[in-house]
Design a protein around this motif. Structure first.
Motif, short mmCIF file in Angstrom:
data_model
loop_
_atom_site.label_atom_id
_atom_site.label_comp_id
_atom_site.label_asym_id
_atom_site.label_seq_id
_atom_site.Cartn_x
_atom_site.Cartn_y
_atom_site.Cartn_z
N ALA A 1 -1.29 -0.90 -4.48
CA ALA A 1 -2.21 0.22 -4.66
C ALA A 1 -1.67 1.43 -3.93
O ALA A 1 -1.34 1.35 -2.75
N ARG A 2 -1.58 2.55 -4.64
CA ARG A 2 -1.09 3.78 -4.02
C ARG A 2 -2.18 4.49 -3.23
O ARG A 2 -1.89 5.22 -2.28
N THR A 3 -3.44 4.28 -3.63
CA THR A 3 -4.56 4.96 -2.99
C THR A 3 -5.70 3.97 -2.78
O THR A 3 -5.75 2.91 -3.44
N PRO A 4 -6.65 4.27 -1.88
CA PRO A 4 -7.83 3.40 -1.75
C PRO A 4 -8.60 3.25 -3.06
O PRO A 4 -9.15 2.18 -3.34
N GLY A 5 -8.60 4.30 -3.88
CA GLY A 5 -9.27 4.19 -5.18
C GLY A 5 -8.62 3.14 -6.06
O GLY A 5 -9.31 2.36 -6.73
N GLU A 6 -7.29 3.09 -6.07
CA GLU A 6 -6.59 2.07 -6.86
C GLU A 6 -6.86 0.68 -6.30
O GLU A 6 -6.99 -0.29 -7.06
N GLU A 26 -11.71 1.85 3.39
CA GLU A 26 -12.03 2.96 2.48
C GLU A 26 -12.19 2.45 1.04
O GLU A 26 -13.09 2.89 0.32
N ALA A 27 -11.32 1.53 0.65
CA ALA A 27 -11.45 0.96 -0.69
C ALA A 27 -12.75 0.17 -0.84
O ALA A 27 -13.45 0.28 -1.86
N LEU A 51 0.82 -1.21 0.00
CA LEU A 51 0.00 0.00 0.00
C LEU A 51 0.86 1.26 0.00
O LEU A 51 1.92 1.30 0.61
N GLY A 52 0.34 2.29 -0.68
CA GLY A 52 1.05 3.55 -0.73
C GLY A 52 2.20 3.50 -1.72
O GLY A 52 2.25 2.66 -2.62
N GLU A 53 3.15 4.41 -1.55
CA GLU A 53 4.31 4.45 -2.44
C GLU A 53 5.53 4.93 -1.65
O GLU A 53 5.42 5.27 -0.47
N PHE A 58 -7.30 1.68 5.27
CA PHE A 58 -7.08 1.77 3.83
C PHE A 58 -8.02 0.80 3.10
O PHE A 58 -8.69 1.16 2.13
#
Length: 306
Positions: A260-265, A299-300, A225-227, A296
């Motif tokens: 995934a960098r974001t919950p949307g991804e 939220e996704a 998760l994240g970057e 995270f």
């Protein structure tokens, strides 16, 4: 977009629980339920690669005592070292404690050289046969039927009886024969959506040819998760382990981590697994704290339909 359920893995490894930011099992179980996820899962690290961890059945008993609706899953139990009568007694008890919320993930066990496995004196060879023998006995034992054990010259009837929980067979495509024979679900891990889709098509084609219902599919894996440096390190470490320790081709290993960098991804990734045929995704993050990953994931999940 197809519907999909999302599960979370409870923190049970000692390195997780020693982190002051990590909640205990009861608090973590309540947090999963409060965030509306479908299920929580416990890995069988005790019989895994020697990682110090909590025992899974007792952990799920604790989770059952503080939750009401979330499903409670073994993800997955190593079957060969566990005698069928004892495992059946544990499963029936957990069904009663949880009001029938157990999901029984099972496998042949991938680490027969681990210290506890060897201390139990269970042979590494014949794990498939041993697993099949136990799984054939579990449904009647859990249901309270009388079962004959010729080798012990005795019969056994367990009480109180309970409904047999849904069975999910872990493993790669070599496990599909067991899935179809038992009428169970399939629980693969470390597959990209593309690889999963091809395998699910083969599974469901074989099931249809036998006149069997569509086997449900739960896919497990590791979240990145994240970057930034921690994400890149976690990704590269996992890929190296898949290639060097599990023999996964490097091209597929590179695609296997759920990044995934974001919950949307992450929501888009969940949707891709749903389109590939998964009914549920269960994964834990390798590079962030347990509560951070839970928020995270939640939220996704909120971005998906249903």
């Amino acid at each position: 977009m197809s519907m999909i359920d999302i599960g979370a893995v409870l923190p049970t490894a000692m390195d997780e629980l020693s982190d002051p930011r990590t909640p205990g099992v009861s608090e973590a179980a309540r947090a999963v339920e409060e965030r509306g996820l479908e299920s929580l899962w416990v890995a069988d690290l005790v019989l895994g690669d020697g990682t110090p961890a909590l025992e899974p059945a007792l952990t799920l008993a604790a989770a059952a005592s503080v939750t009401r609706t979330v499903r409670l899953g073994f993800g997955v139990l190593s079957v060969p070292p566990r005698p069928a009568p004892w495992l059946a007694a544990q499963i029936a008890t957990l069904q009663h404690l949880s009001d029938h919320r157990i999901l029984l993930g099972v496998g042949v066990g991938g680490f027969p050289d681990s210290p506890l496995w060897q201390a139990l004196g269970v042979p590494a060879k014949g794990r498939g046969r041993a697993t099949d023998a136990v799984l054939d006995l579990l449904p009647p034992l859990v249901a309270g039927e009388e079962v004959r054990f010729p080798s012990a010259e005795t019969s056994l009837r367990l009480a109180p009886p309970a409904p047999m929980p849904p069975l999910l067979v872990g493993g790669g495509e070599r496990a599909l024969d067991r899935v179809l024979r038992l009428g169970a679900g399939w629980f693969p891990s470390q597959l990209s959506p593309a690889a999963l889709g091809a395998a699910v098509t083969r599974l469901r084609t074989r099931a249809e040819a036998r006149g069997l219902p569509r086997p449900p599919v739960t896919v497990g894996g590791h979240l990145i998760l994240g970057e930034g440096p921690s994400a890149r390190l976690a990704h590269d470490t996992l890929v190296r382990q898949l290639v060097e320790e599990h023999g996964v081709p490097e091209e597929e290993a590179t695609r296997a981590p759920m990044t995934a960098r974001t919950p949307g991804e992450l929501a888009e990734l969940y949707a891709a697994y749903a389109e590939a045929g998964a009914d549920r995704v269960v994964a834990g993050a390798d590079n962030v704290g347990w509560m951070e990953q839970l928020d995270f994931v939640a939220e996704a999940r909120a971005l998906l339909p249903g």
